[in-house]
Design a protein around this motif. Structure first.
Motif, PDB file in Angstrom:
ATOM      1  N   ILE A   1      16.708   3.168  -7.042  1.00 16.49           N
ATOM      2  CA  ILE A   1      16.322   1.818  -6.657  1.00 16.49           C
ATOM      3  C   ILE A   1      16.482   1.713  -5.144  1.00 16.49           C
ATOM      4  CG2 ILE A   1      16.763  -0.639  -6.940  1.00 16.49           C
ATOM      5  CD1 ILE A   1      17.997  -0.012  -9.664  1.00 16.49           C
ATOM      6  N   LEU A   2      15.372   1.582  -4.445  1.00 15.29           N
ATOM      7  CA  LEU A   2      15.340   1.600  -2.984  1.00 15.29           C
ATOM      8  C   LEU A   2      14.890   0.238  -2.470  1.00 15.29           C
ATOM      9  CD1 LEU A   2      15.535   3.456  -0.400  1.00 15.29           C
ATOM     10  CD2 LEU A   2      13.089   3.876  -0.701  1.00 15.29           C
ATOM     11  N   ARG A   3      15.640  -0.316  -1.518  1.00 13.51           N
ATOM     12  CA  ARG A   3      15.280  -1.603  -0.906  1.00 13.51           C
ATOM     13  C   ARG A   3      15.033  -1.417   0.582  1.00 13.51           C
ATOM     14  NH1 ARG A   3      17.654  -6.381   1.620  1.00 13.51           N
ATOM     15  NH2 ARG A   3      19.691  -5.365   1.744  1.00 13.51           N
ATOM     16  N   CYS A   4      13.971  -2.037   1.082  1.00 14.61           N
ATOM     17  CA  CYS A   4      13.691  -2.022   2.510  1.00 14.61           C
ATOM     18  C   CYS A   4      14.477  -3.150   3.171  1.00 14.61           C
ATOM     19  CB  CYS A   4      12.196  -2.204   2.763  1.00 14.61           C
ATOM     20  SG  CYS A   4      11.782  -2.239   4.518  1.00 14.61           S
ATOM     21  N   VAL A   5      15.374  -2.776   4.087  1.00 13.46           N
ATOM     22  CA  VAL A   5      16.154  -3.743   4.842  1.00 13.46           C
ATOM     23  C   VAL A   5      15.390  -4.153   6.101  1.00 13.46           C
ATOM     24  CG1 VAL A   5      18.348  -4.155   6.029  1.00 13.46           C
ATOM     25  CG2 VAL A   5      18.285  -2.747   3.949  1.00 13.46           C
ATOM     26  N   GLU A   6      14.859  -3.174   6.807  1.00 18.46           N
ATOM     27  CA  GLU A   6      14.055  -3.423   8.007  1.00 18.46           C
ATOM     28  C   GLU A   6      12.937  -2.397   8.055  1.00 18.46           C
ATOM     29  OE1 GLU A   6      14.560  -3.840  12.898  1.00 18.46           O
ATOM     30  OE2 GLU A   6      16.310  -3.475  11.613  1.00 18.46           O
ATOM     31  N   CYS A   7      11.710  -2.866   8.193  1.00 21.58           N
ATOM     32  CA  CYS A   7      10.552  -1.989   8.144  1.00 21.58           C
ATOM     33  C   CYS A   7       9.886  -1.883   9.511  1.00 21.58           C
ATOM     34  CB  CYS A   7       9.520  -2.513   7.149  1.00 21.58           C
ATOM     35  SG  CYS A   7      10.133  -2.729   5.495  1.00 21.58           S
ATOM     36  N   PRO A   8       9.228  -0.765   9.804  1.00 17.40           N
ATOM     37  CA  PRO A   8       8.418  -0.694  11.015  1.00 17.40           C
ATOM     38  C   PRO A   8       7.223  -1.638  10.895  1.00 17.40           C
ATOM     39  CG  PRO A   8       8.114   1.259   9.667  1.00 17.40           C
ATOM     40  CD  PRO A   8       9.210   0.482   9.026  1.00 17.40           C
ATOM     41  N   PRO A   9       6.657  -2.071  12.011  1.00 18.28           N
ATOM     42  CA  PRO A   9       5.498  -2.979  11.951  1.00 18.28           C
ATOM     43  C   PRO A   9       4.304  -2.355  11.248  1.00 18.28           C
ATOM     44  CG  PRO A   9       5.862  -2.184  14.191  1.00 18.28           C
ATOM     45  CD  PRO A   9       7.055  -1.770  13.400  1.00 18.28           C
TER      46      PRO A   9
ATOM     47  N   TRP B   1       5.579  -0.877   2.662  1.00 18.46           N
ATOM     48  CA  TRP B   1       6.826  -1.620   2.576  1.00 18.46           C
ATOM     49  C   TRP B   1       6.765  -2.933   3.360  1.00 18.46           C
ATOM     50  CZ3 TRP B   1      10.658  -0.306  -0.653  1.00 18.46           C
ATOM     51  CH2 TRP B   1      10.722   1.018  -1.115  1.00 18.46           C
ATOM     52  N   GLU B   2       7.490  -3.904   2.873  1.00 19.17           N
ATOM     53  CA  GLU B   2       7.816  -5.119   3.602  1.00 19.17           C
ATOM     54  C   GLU B   2       9.318  -5.330   3.452  1.00 19.17           C
ATOM     55  OE1 GLU B   2       5.593  -8.153   1.699  1.00 19.17           O
ATOM     56  OE2 GLU B   2       3.628  -7.326   2.257  1.00 19.17           O
ATOM     57  N   ALA B   3       9.914  -6.078   4.361  1.00 18.32           N
ATOM     58  CA  ALA B   3      11.340  -6.363   4.233  1.00 18.32           C
ATOM     59  C   ALA B   3      11.625  -6.999   2.870  1.00 18.32           C
ATOM     60  CB  ALA B   3      11.803  -7.286   5.355  1.00 18.32           C
TER      61      ALA B   3
ATOM     62  N   PRO C   1       8.836   5.840  17.217  1.00 16.80           N
ATOM     63  CA  PRO C   1      10.279   5.601  17.249  1.00 16.80           C
ATOM     64  C   PRO C   1      10.713   4.253  16.659  1.00 16.80           C
ATOM     65  CG  PRO C   1       9.344   5.004  19.351  1.00 16.80           C
ATOM     66  CD  PRO C   1       8.180   5.429  18.480  1.00 16.80           C
ATOM     67  N   ALA C   2       9.911   3.648  15.799  1.00 19.42           N
ATOM     68  CA  ALA C   2      10.261   2.350  15.230  1.00 19.42           C
ATOM     69  C   ALA C   2      11.471   2.483  14.300  1.00 19.42           C
ATOM     70  CB  ALA C   2       9.074   1.778  14.467  1.00 19.42           C
ATOM     71  N   VAL C   3      12.072   1.348  14.004  1.00 22.09           N
ATOM     72  CA  VAL C   3      13.223   1.302  13.100  1.00 22.09           C
ATOM     73  C   VAL C   3      12.735   1.205  11.651  1.00 22.09           C
ATOM     74  CG1 VAL C   3      15.219  -0.077  12.369  1.00 22.09           C
ATOM     75  CG2 VAL C   3      14.752   0.276  14.807  1.00 22.09           C
ATOM     76  N   ARG C   4      13.352   1.979  10.777  1.00 23.12           N
ATOM     77  CA  ARG C   4      13.106   1.885   9.326  1.00 23.12           C
ATOM     78  C   ARG C   4      14.460   2.044   8.642  1.00 23.12           C
ATOM     79  NH1 ARG C   4      11.884   5.325   4.821  1.00 23.12           N
ATOM     80  NH2 ARG C   4      10.143   4.611   3.498  1.00 23.12           N
ATOM     81  N   ARG C   5      14.952   0.960   8.057  1.00 27.65           N
ATOM     82  CA  ARG C   5      16.285   0.976   7.453  1.00 27.65           C
ATOM     83  C   ARG C   5      16.166   0.640   5.973  1.00 27.65           C
ATOM     84  NH1 ARG C   5      21.248  -2.421   7.388  1.00 27.65           N
ATOM     85  NH2 ARG C   5      23.002  -0.960   7.422  1.00 27.65           N
ATOM     86  N   MET C   6      16.682   1.534   5.133  1.00 29.09           N
ATOM     87  CA  MET C   6      16.568   1.401   3.693  1.00 29.09           C
ATOM     88  C   MET C   6      17.935   1.657   3.049  1.00 29.09           C
ATOM     89  SD  MET C   6      13.124   1.335   3.901  1.00 29.09           S
ATOM     90  CE  MET C   6      12.334   1.666   2.327  1.00 29.09           C
ATOM     91  N   MET C   7      18.105   1.150   1.824  1.00 26.37           N
ATOM     92  CA  MET C   7      19.294   1.443   1.027  1.00 26.37           C
ATOM     93  C   MET C   7      18.847   1.861  -0.369  1.00 26.37           C
ATOM     94  SD  MET C   7      22.149  -1.410   2.008  1.00 26.37           S
ATOM     95  CE  MET C   7      22.549  -1.778   3.732  1.00 26.37           C
ATOM     96  N   ARG C   8      19.538   2.872  -0.925  1.00 24.50           N
ATOM     97  CA  ARG C   8      19.141   3.415  -2.222  1.00 24.50           C
ATOM     98  C   ARG C   8      20.343   3.576  -3.142  1.00 24.50           C
ATOM     99  NH1 ARG C   8      17.361   9.427  -2.149  1.00 24.50           N
ATOM    100  NH2 ARG C   8      19.505   9.781  -2.858  1.00 24.50           N
ATOM    101  N   ALA C   9      20.194   3.100  -4.360  1.00 29.75           N
ATOM    102  CA  ALA C   9      21.136   3.389  -5.437  1.00 29.75           C
ATOM    103  C   ALA C   9      20.467   4.372  -6.389  1.00 29.75           C
ATOM    104  CB  ALA C   9      21.508   2.110  -6.185  1.00 29.75           C
ATOM    105  N   THR C  10      21.211   5.388  -6.828  1.00 29.93           N
ATOM    106  CA  THR C  10      20.645   6.436  -7.670  1.00 29.93           C
ATOM    107  C   THR C  10      21.415   6.495  -8.987  1.00 29.93           C
ATOM    108  OG1 THR C  10      20.023   7.684  -5.699  1.00 29.93           O
ATOM    109  CG2 THR C  10      20.005   8.862  -7.777  1.00 29.93           C
ATOM    110  N   ILE C  11      20.694   6.368 -10.088  1.00 32.60           N
ATOM    111  CA  ILE C  11      21.280   6.268 -11.416  1.00 32.60           C
ATOM    112  C   ILE C  11      21.345   7.659 -12.046  1.00 32.60           C
ATOM    113  CG2 ILE C  11      21.022   5.193 -13.688  1.00 32.60           C
ATOM    114  CD1 ILE C  11      19.049   3.199 -12.051  1.00 32.60           C
ATOM    115  N   ILE C  12      22.530   8.032 -12.521  1.00 31.58           N
ATOM    116  CA  ILE C  12      22.711   9.339 -13.150  1.00 31.58           C
ATOM    117  C   ILE C  12      21.920   9.401 -14.457  1.00 31.58           C
ATOM    118  CG2 ILE C  12      24.418  10.915 -14.156  1.00 31.58           C
ATOM    119  CD1 ILE C  12      26.459   9.712 -12.179  1.00 31.58           C
ATOM    120  N   GLY C  13      21.303  10.557 -14.706  1.00 33.57           N
ATOM    121  CA  GLY C  13      20.441  10.686 -15.878  1.00 33.57           C
ATOM    122  C   GLY C  13      20.984  11.579 -16.955  1.00 33.57           C
TER     123      GLY C  13
END
Length: 302
Positions: free
Chosen positions: A131-139, A263-265, A286-298
């Protein structure tokens, strides 16, 4: 009966409305992916919504949610609703929530995820989903591509499928991640994460689909190619093995098996690592791209 078996399978946007799903579903491409609306992932999922989302994930393989302003704690809670979360041994982690991997790219640090892969296929028990969420995306730029690996296997020629029967592949994290580690770290990471062997073709434990389960990021070679293919000359054997592995890698590059997300924020993507590969397009430096990911064990591939 399993949770997955209890849920209702979505078929189309119009049928979804008629069947009174607790959210809307709009298919993204004929092969893979769906946009899910009318749902707030910040709220705990009740049982009907959880079951429906799990079944939608199995069918569409990657689900996209817009406008989901999750806190890190809510992100972790969402992931835990679907199973136990892993802690990655190499990638940067959130300081308060080690289950969250942080991808923080800028002019100081380029992205390196531009290779088709399934998250942590190098584990003895790989991931069920991410599960990946975009915190800050490049334009512009920084899209992600997902691939339907059930379709990639289904469309293989019959003679290739026959060659894959009983074939095992070795998955290893160090070839990709080792370059960023010190010699001492490599020794430590290797001790805790030895290379593992998985079937080249695995069976999805919930859908029963046959899945092509090798990827160019983490699969290094076949474990039993000589045993399966038979021996002629050493060079002939190795070249034939390499040719077959590269051929399988290239299946993920077929656009007919793919979906691409802009992606969008606060966009969230939830995908099934058992049945997909993905590729993060590195065109935004060189734009900023900040994401967070949770990974579920299978589960252990079979």
């Amino acid at each position: 009966m399993s949770h997955a078996a209890q849920a209702i399978e979505p078929r189309s946007s119009s049928q979804t409305a008629q069947e009174h799903w607790p959210f809307t579903v709009r298919q993204a491409t004929p092969a893979i992916g769906a946009y899910v609306g009318d749902i707030d992932l910040r709220e705990p999922l009740d049982e009907p919504t959880y079951l429906a989302l799990r079944r939608a994930l199995i069918r569409y393989k990657v689900l996209f949610f817009r406008d989901q302003d999750l806190t890190p704690a809510q992100h972790v809670a969402l992931g835990k609703r679907f199973g136990k979360l892993e802690v990655h041994p190499v990638l940067p982690r959130h300081p308060d929530h080690p289950e969250l991997v942080v991808f923080d790219k800028s002019d100081q640090k380029r992205g390196r995820e531009n290779i088709f892969h399934s998250d942590v296929s190098w584990r003895e028990v790989p991931s069920m989903g991410s599960i990946l969420r975009c915190v800050e995306c490049p334009p512009t730029g920084g899209d992600t591509i997902w691939v339907n690996m059930a379709l990639a296997y289904e469309k293989l020629p019959g003679d290739i499928k026959a060659r894959l029967e009983g074939l095992l592949a070795v998955h290893d994290l160090l070839p990709l991640f080792g370059a960023a580690l010190s010699p001492e770290q490599r020794v430590s990471v290797r001790a805790q994460n030895p290379a593992v062997t998985h079937p080249v073709v695995r069976t999805h434990p919930e859908s029963g689909e046959k899945l092509l389960f090798v990827n160019e990021a983490f699969t290094t070679h076949f474990a039993n190619y000589a045993e399966i293919a038979g021996y002629r000359f050493g060079f002939d054997l190795k070249l034939a093995e390499m040719d077959l592995l590269q051929y399988l890698f290239r299946q993920a590059a077929a656009p007919e098996y793919q979906v691409r997300l802009k992606w969008e924020a606060n966009t969230v993507a939830f995908w099934d690592n058992r049945s997909t590969h993905h590729y993060a397009v590195q065109d935004y430096y060189p734009a900023v791209r900040r994401m967070m990911r949770a990974t579920i064990i299978g589960d252990r591939p079979v």
